[in-house]
Design a protein around this motif. Sequence first.
Motif: not given
Length: 83
Positions: A2-23
Amino acid sequence: VLGLLIIDKVKYTEIDWGAYMQQVEMFFDFGELDYQEIRGGTGPLVYPAGFLYFFGGLRAIILQLTNYDDNNNNNNDNSLGCK
């Protein structure tokens, strides 16, 4: 599987990275030590202090590489997505 399927189908987003850098910015640049006050675009900081040091280290490395690249290419955009 299931994890491989999700990785294959879901596009990467930078939502978390931006929040991490703000923190990380709040902790290192502004000196905020109160966990209740450290926030990012996705909400309050919920990770242990090691998280701040780890991502702070990544941020420092990236800023150094970006500054090196800026000096060589005259590119003034060294944003890490933290604003």
